[in-house]
Design an enzyme around this catalytic site. Structure first.
Site, PDB file in Angstrom:
ATOM      1  N   ASP A 272      32.277  16.496  32.230  1.00  0.00           N
ATOM      2  CA  ASP A 272      33.514  16.869  32.928  1.00  0.00           C
ATOM      3  C   ASP A 272      34.469  15.688  32.795  1.00  0.00           C
ATOM      4  O   ASP A 272      34.031  14.549  32.630  1.00  0.00           O
ATOM      5  CB  ASP A 272      33.224  17.141  34.411  1.00  0.00           C
ATOM      6  CG  ASP A 272      34.331  17.918  35.096  1.00  0.00           C
ATOM      7  OD1 ASP A 272      34.132  19.111  35.384  1.00  0.00           O
ATOM      8  OD2 ASP A 272      35.414  17.335  35.338  1.00  0.00           O
TER       9      ASP A 272
ATOM     10  N   CYS B 287      39.591  34.276  41.385  1.00  0.00           N
ATOM     11  CA  CYS B 287      39.318  35.211  40.278  1.00  0.00           C
ATOM     12  C   CYS B 287      40.042  36.553  40.382  1.00  0.00           C
ATOM     13  O   CYS B 287      40.838  36.887  39.510  1.00  0.00           O
ATOM     14  CB  CYS B 287      37.825  35.444  40.181  1.00  0.00           C
ATOM     15  SG  CYS B 287      36.922  33.912  39.971  1.00  0.00           S
TER      16      CYS B 287
HETATM   17  C1  UGA Z   1      34.547  37.824  41.674  1.00  0.00           C
HETATM   18  C2  UGA Z   1      33.634  38.880  41.058  1.00  0.00           C
HETATM   19  O1  UGA Z   1      33.030  39.650  42.108  1.00  0.00           O
HETATM   20  C3  UGA Z   1      32.534  38.220  40.204  1.00  0.00           C
HETATM   21  O2  UGA Z   1      31.758  39.226  39.556  1.00  0.00           O
HETATM   22  C4  UGA Z   1      33.185  37.329  39.151  1.00  0.00           C
HETATM   23  O3  UGA Z   1      32.223  36.639  38.378  1.00  0.00           O
HETATM   24  C5  UGA Z   1      34.089  36.321  39.834  1.00  0.00           C
HETATM   25  O4  UGA Z   1      35.082  37.001  40.632  1.00  0.00           O
HETATM   26  C6  UGA Z   1      34.767  35.518  38.745  1.00  0.00           C
HETATM   27  O5  UGA Z   1      35.563  36.088  38.004  1.00  0.00           O
HETATM   28  O6  UGA Z   1      34.391  34.354  38.548  1.00  0.00           O
HETATM   29  P1  UGA Z   1      34.308  36.145  43.764  1.00  0.00           P
HETATM   30  O7  UGA Z   1      35.776  35.910  43.603  1.00  0.00           O
HETATM   31  O8  UGA Z   1      33.385  34.988  43.861  1.00  0.00           O
HETATM   32  O9  UGA Z   1      33.738  37.039  42.538  1.00  0.00           O
HETATM   33  O10 UGA Z   1      34.080  36.973  45.100  1.00  0.00           O
HETATM   34  P2  UGA Z   1      34.009  38.528  45.502  1.00  0.00           P
HETATM   35  O11 UGA Z   1      32.733  38.742  46.196  1.00  0.00           O
HETATM   36  O12 UGA Z   1      34.334  39.400  44.348  1.00  0.00           O
HETATM   37  O13 UGA Z   1      35.180  38.608  46.589  1.00  0.00           O
HETATM   38  C7  UGA Z   1      36.543  38.431  46.216  1.00  0.00           C
HETATM   39  C8  UGA Z   1      37.459  38.763  47.377  1.00  0.00           C
HETATM   40  O14 UGA Z   1      37.421  40.157  47.674  1.00  0.00           O
HETATM   41  C9  UGA Z   1      37.128  38.059  48.681  1.00  0.00           C
HETATM   42  O15 UGA Z   1      38.332  37.595  49.260  1.00  0.00           O
HETATM   43  C10 UGA Z   1      36.511  39.122  49.560  1.00  0.00           C
HETATM   44  O16 UGA Z   1      36.718  38.918  50.925  1.00  0.00           O
HETATM   45  C11 UGA Z   1      37.245  40.360  49.068  1.00  0.00           C
HETATM   46  N1  UGA Z   1      36.481  41.615  49.264  1.00  0.00           N
HETATM   47  C12 UGA Z   1      35.333  41.840  48.568  1.00  0.00           C
HETATM   48  C13 UGA Z   1      36.967  42.599  50.124  1.00  0.00           C
HETATM   49  O17 UGA Z   1      38.029  42.436  50.758  1.00  0.00           O
HETATM   50  N2  UGA Z   1      36.269  43.754  50.277  1.00  0.00           N
HETATM   51  C14 UGA Z   1      35.120  43.998  49.601  1.00  0.00           C
HETATM   52  O18 UGA Z   1      34.539  45.109  49.790  1.00  0.00           O
HETATM   53  C15 UGA Z   1      34.629  43.012  48.731  1.00  0.00           C
END
Ligand code: UGA
Length: 446
Positions: free
Chosen positions: A30, A260
Site C-alpha cells: 500500500d 459502494c
Molecule cells: C455492497 C454489496 O452488498 C456487496 O455485495 C458489494 O461487494 C459491496 O457493496 C461493494 O461493492 O464492495 P456494502 O456496501 O458493504 O456491500 O453493504 P450492504 O450490506 O450492501 O448495505 C449497503 C447499504 O444499504 C447500507 O447503508 C444499508 O443500511 C442499506 N440497506 C441494505 C438497506 O437500507 N436495506 C436493506 O434491505 C439492505
C-alpha cells in the site's frame, strides 16, 4: 501460490488475510506508510469482525507480510490482485488514477509470468486499458494476463462472505489465466462463473445497482404504507416469501449509504449517459434514496415545529452496523441538516465516532454511551441498527430524554413493545405510536 495484493483497504485487506488463511503466501502493499506499519505490527486499520484474529494468526505463521517495497511485492508474484480505491468524482464518474498508477508500478517490477487480477470496481472497458498499460511497459519476455474478479463482500461480514459467497466471477479473454484463478478459488467450493472481461465488469455494476433498486423500491412501498395505514414489515415478509423476490434487501429505512451502492449506481448512470442512453429507473432509485435520507428531519419538523435550539440525539454514525465506515453514511446528511436547522446534536456510535469526527469535526457533540447521548434530548433519531442500539431497553429513552420522541430510521423496535412505554414513536413504513401507546393507523400524528 505466491500472491500479492495491492491496496490494504477493506477489500484488499480482507482478501489478503483470507487468502493467507487458505494457505497461500501473501504480500500486501500500500502507498500509505502508516497503514503498512500498523499491519506489520498486527493492528488492523479498519473495524471488521473476524479480521484481527486471522491477521494475527497469519502474520504469526509467516504466510502474510506487508511491505511498501514494490520489488519485494511484485518481483516473483504468480497472481497480483489490484484492490485500490476507485473514488467518485464530483460529477459521479470514477477516478481511476490509483488504479493506473498501480498498473504502471506493477509493469515496471514484475520479473515472472503473472496473472493480474482487478478486484477494484471499475467502469466497463477499464481492464482493457490496464492490459495495454502492462503490455506496453513490462519486459518483453514476460507474459502478463489481466482478469476481472469483482468483489461481492459486504463490510461488516466481509470475512464470512469471503468463505461463503454465492458466486465467484472470473472475467478474462485468456482461458489459461481463467484456469489459474479457478485453481486458486476451488477450495472455497463456491460456484465459479467464467466469463469475458467486460461482462465481469458489468456484472459488478449491475449487481450493486440492482440491490440499490430493491432498497429504493421497498422504501417507496414503505412510504405508501404510511399513507394507507399498512405495515411495511408485513408487506416485505409477504413479498420476500416469493422465491423469485427473496427476503434480502427488503429492509425499509432511511436509505442506502456506504462507499459502494451510491457510487456504483451513479457510475452506471454516467456510463449509460456517455453512451447516449438514459437509465431512468436508476435516476429514480437515487432520487428516492436522497428523499429517504431527509425523512428523519421532515418527521422531526412535523412533530416539533422549527428545530432551532432543539436538542437531538443521533444514534448510529456508521453507514451500516458492524463497521466503522462512515463514507456516504446517512448520519452525515442528517447531522448536517440538523445543524442547518439550528438544532444541537449529540451523537453516539459504538465504533465509528473517530471517523465521523474526522468529517464533521466538533460541530456536533459526541457521547460515549447511549444514556449520555439521550440526556435532555427533545428527540432521538436512530440511524444505524447496531445490536447495541436496537437492544437498548425503551425505558432508557423515556427516563433520559426531555421529551421521549424516537424517530427510528431502521425499524429497530416492535410496535407492540413500544406501546408499553410513554414514548412517541415514528418509524419507516409502519403506523406511528403516540405517547399514550395509541397506534395511529395512517402513520400521521398530526
Ligand atoms: C455492497 C454489496 O452488498 C456487496 O455485495 C458489494 O461487494 C459491496 O457493496 C461493494 O461493492 O464492495 P456494502 O456496501 O458493504 O456491500 O453493504 P450492504 O450490506 O450492501 O448495505 C449497503 C447499504 O444499504 C447500507 O447503508 C444499508 O443500511 C442499506 N440497506 C441494505 C438497506 O437500507 N436495506 C436493506 O434491505 C439492505
Amino acid at each position: 501460490m505466491k500472491i500479492t495484493v495491492t491496496g490494504a483497504g477493506y477489500v484488499g485487506l480482507v482478501t489478503s488475510v483470507c487468502l493467507a488463511e487458505l494457505g497461500h503466501q501473501v504480500i500486501t502493499t500500500d502507498i500509505q506508510k502508516e497503514k503498512i506499519e500498523m499491519l506489520q505490527n498486527g493492528i488492523s486499520p479498519i473495524y471488521e469482525p473476524g479480521l484481527p484474529s486471522l491477521l494475527e494468526k497469519n502474520l504469526g505463521n509467516g504466510r502474510l507480510r506487508f511491505t511498501m517495497d514494490p520489488d519485494l511485492a511484485y518481483s516473483d508474484a504468480e497472481i497480483i490482485f489490484i484492490a485500490v480505491g476507485t473514488p467518485e468524482t464530483d460529477n459521479g464518474s470514477i477516478d481511476l488514477k490509483y488504479l493506473y498508477v498501480a498498473a504502471f508500478t506493477i509493469a515496471h517490477h514484475i520479473e515472472n509470468d503473472v496473472v493480474i487480477c482487478t478486484k477494484s470496481t471499475v467502469p466497463v472497458g477499464t481492464n482493457d486499458i490496464i492490459h495495454q498499460i502492462i503490455n506496453s511497459r513490462k519486459p518483453d519476455n514476460i507474459l502478463a494476463e489481466v482478469v476481472s474478479n469483482p468483489e461481492f463482500l459486504r463490510e461488516g461480514s466481509a470475512v464470512y462472505d469471503f468463505f461463503h459467497g454465492d458466486r465467484i466471477v472470473i472475467g478474462t479473454n485468456n482461458p489459461e489465466a481463467a484456469n489459474i484463478m479457478e485453481q486458486l478459488y476451488l477450495p472455497l467450493k463456491i460456484p465459479i462463473l467464467k466469463t469475458d472481461l467486460k461482462s465481469a465488469e458489468m456484472i459488478k455494476y449491475a449487481s450493486n445497482a440492482f440491490l440499490a433498486t430493491k432498497i429504493s423500491f421497498i422504501n417507496e412501498i414503505a412510504s405508501i404504507c404510511e399513507k394507507v395505514g399498512a405495515n411495511i414489515e408485513e408487506v416485505a415478509y409477504g413479498m420476500g416469501s416469493d422465491k423469485r423476490i427473496g427476503f434480502p434487501f427488503l429492509q425499509a429505512g432511511i436509505g442506502f449509504g456506504g462507499s459502494c451502492l451510491p457510487k456504483d449506481t451513479n457510475a452506471l448512470l454516467q456510463l449509460t449517459g456517455c453512451n447516449e442512453q438514459r437509465f431512468e429507473l436508476l435516476e429514480a432509485v437515487m432520487k428516492v434514496n436522497r428523499r429517504q435520507h431527509s425523512l428523519p428531519i421532515v418527521k422531526a419538523k412535523e412533530l416539533l415545529g422549527p428545530l432551532q435550539n432543539k436538542k437531538a440525539a443521533l444514534l448510529g454514525l456508521a453507514y451500516k452496523p458492524d463497521t466503522d465506515d462512515v463514507r456516504e453514511s446517512t448520519s452525515l446528511i442528517i447531522a448536517k441538516e440538523l445543524l442547518e436547522e439550528g438544532a444541537y446534536v449529540t451523537a453516539y456510535d459504538p465504533v465509528a465516532t473517530p471517523n465521523f469526527q474526522k468529517m464533521m469535526g466538533n460541530s456536533i457533540s459526541y457521547a460515549s454511551d447511549i444514556p449520555s447521548a439521550l440526556h435532555g434530548a427533545d428527540f432521538a433519531i436512530i440511524a444505524t441498527e447496531w445490536d447495541q442500539i436496537k437492544h437498548v431497553p425503551l425505558d432508557v429513552f423515556s427516563t433520559n430524554m426531555k421529551r421521549p420522541i424516537i424517530i427510528d430510521g431502521r425499524n429497530c423496535y416492535s410496535l407492540q413493545e413500544v406501546q408499553k412505554y410513554p414514548i412517541t414513536y415514528i418509524s419507516v413504513g409502519r403506523p406511528a405510536i403516540d405517547q399514550k401507546g395509541q397506534i395511529i393507523k395512517d402513520g400521521s400524528l398530526f
